[in-house]
Design a protein around this motif. Structure first.
Motif, PDB file in Angstrom:
ATOM      1  N   PHE A 149       0.832  -1.200   0.000  1.00  0.00           N
ATOM      2  CA  PHE A 149       0.000   0.000   0.000  1.00  0.00           C
ATOM      3  C   PHE A 149       0.869   1.254   0.000  1.00  0.00           C
ATOM      4  N   CYS A 150       1.859   1.271   0.877  1.00  0.00           N
ATOM      5  CA  CYS A 150       2.742   2.441   0.968  1.00  0.00           C
ATOM      6  C   CYS A 150       3.518   2.653  -0.330  1.00  0.00           C
ATOM      7  N   THR A 151       3.992   1.585  -0.917  1.00  0.00           N
ATOM      8  CA  THR A 151       4.717   1.694  -2.182  1.00  0.00           C
ATOM      9  C   THR A 151       3.804   2.244  -3.269  1.00  0.00           C
ATOM     10  N   THR A 152       2.604   1.692  -3.376  1.00  0.00           N
ATOM     11  CA  THR A 152       1.640   2.122  -4.393  1.00  0.00           C
ATOM     12  C   THR A 152       1.308   3.603  -4.263  1.00  0.00           C
ATOM     13  N   HIS A 153       1.172   4.068  -3.035  1.00  0.00           N
ATOM     14  CA  HIS A 153       0.755   5.450  -2.798  1.00  0.00           C
ATOM     15  C   HIS A 153       1.914   6.374  -2.437  1.00  0.00           C
ATOM     16  N   GLU A 154       3.128   5.866  -2.653  1.00  0.00           N
ATOM     17  CA  GLU A 154       4.352   6.646  -2.401  1.00  0.00           C
ATOM     18  C   GLU A 154       4.367   7.237  -0.987  1.00  0.00           C
ATOM     19  N   LEU A 155       4.093   6.386  -0.035  1.00  0.00           N
ATOM     20  CA  LEU A 155       4.099   6.771   1.380  1.00  0.00           C
ATOM     21  C   LEU A 155       5.241   6.058   2.083  1.00  0.00           C
ATOM     22  N   PRO A 156       5.765   6.643   3.145  1.00  0.00           N
ATOM     23  CA  PRO A 156       6.817   5.937   3.896  1.00  0.00           C
ATOM     24  C   PRO A 156       6.211   4.763   4.671  1.00  0.00           C
ATOM     25  N   PHE A 157       6.912   3.660   4.668  1.00  0.00           N
ATOM     26  CA  PHE A 157       6.474   2.496   5.436  1.00  0.00           C
ATOM     27  C   PHE A 157       7.060   2.585   6.836  1.00  0.00           C
ATOM     28  N   ILE A 158       6.211   2.472   7.843  1.00  0.00           N
ATOM     29  CA  ILE A 158       6.648   2.487   9.234  1.00  0.00           C
ATOM     30  C   ILE A 158       6.218   1.171   9.854  1.00  0.00           C
ATOM     31  N   LYS A 159       7.186   0.354  10.210  1.00  0.00           N
ATOM     32  CA  LYS A 159       6.895  -0.948  10.800  1.00  0.00           C
ATOM     33  C   LYS A 159       6.220  -0.759  12.151  1.00  0.00           C
ATOM     34  N   GLN A 160       5.139  -1.494  12.382  1.00  0.00           N
ATOM     35  CA  GLN A 160       4.430  -1.401  13.647  1.00  0.00           C
ATOM     36  C   GLN A 160       5.127  -2.243  14.703  1.00  0.00           C
ATOM     37  N   ALA A 161       5.206  -1.706  15.886  1.00  0.00           N
ATOM     38  CA  ALA A 161       5.913  -2.392  16.965  1.00  0.00           C
ATOM     39  C   ALA A 161       5.054  -3.468  17.632  1.00  0.00           C
TER      40      ALA A 161
END
Length: 89
Positions: free
Chosen positions: A35-47
């Motif tokens: 999703f983040c790649t498709t929408h050019e958003l930064p991916f933030i791994k959830q803890a």
């Protein structure tokens, strides 16, 4: 089992067409990355792990007898899940 019918399953499958991305809970992180790649958003791994019960299961869902008993309640859910799996494979 009488409240959900084949018609409801057909409608749910038709609703898949309304979404550009479909994901599964057990593959949540890869869905968010796509999703983040498709929408050019930064991916933030959830803890934290999501969607986990704090309680011990009441029964073993892998036990054949439990699967037989529960099947009428979840048969349409299982078919919907299988279709979602096939869409993301």
């Amino acid at each position: 089992p009488h409240r959900v019918s084949e018609k409801d399953l057909e409608q749910a499958l038709e609703n898949f067409k309304l979404f550009s991305e479909i994901g599964l809970t057990e593959q949540y992180e890869s869905f968010v990355q796509r999703f983040c790649t498709t929408h050019e958003l930064p991916f933030i791994k959830q803890a934290t792990v999501l969607n986990r019960s704090k309680f011990r299961p009441l029964y073993d869902v892998n036990e054949p007898e439990m699967q037989r008993l529960l099947n009428p309640l979840v048969r349409f859910d299982l078919r919907l899940y299988e279709m979602a799996q096939s869409l993301i494979s």
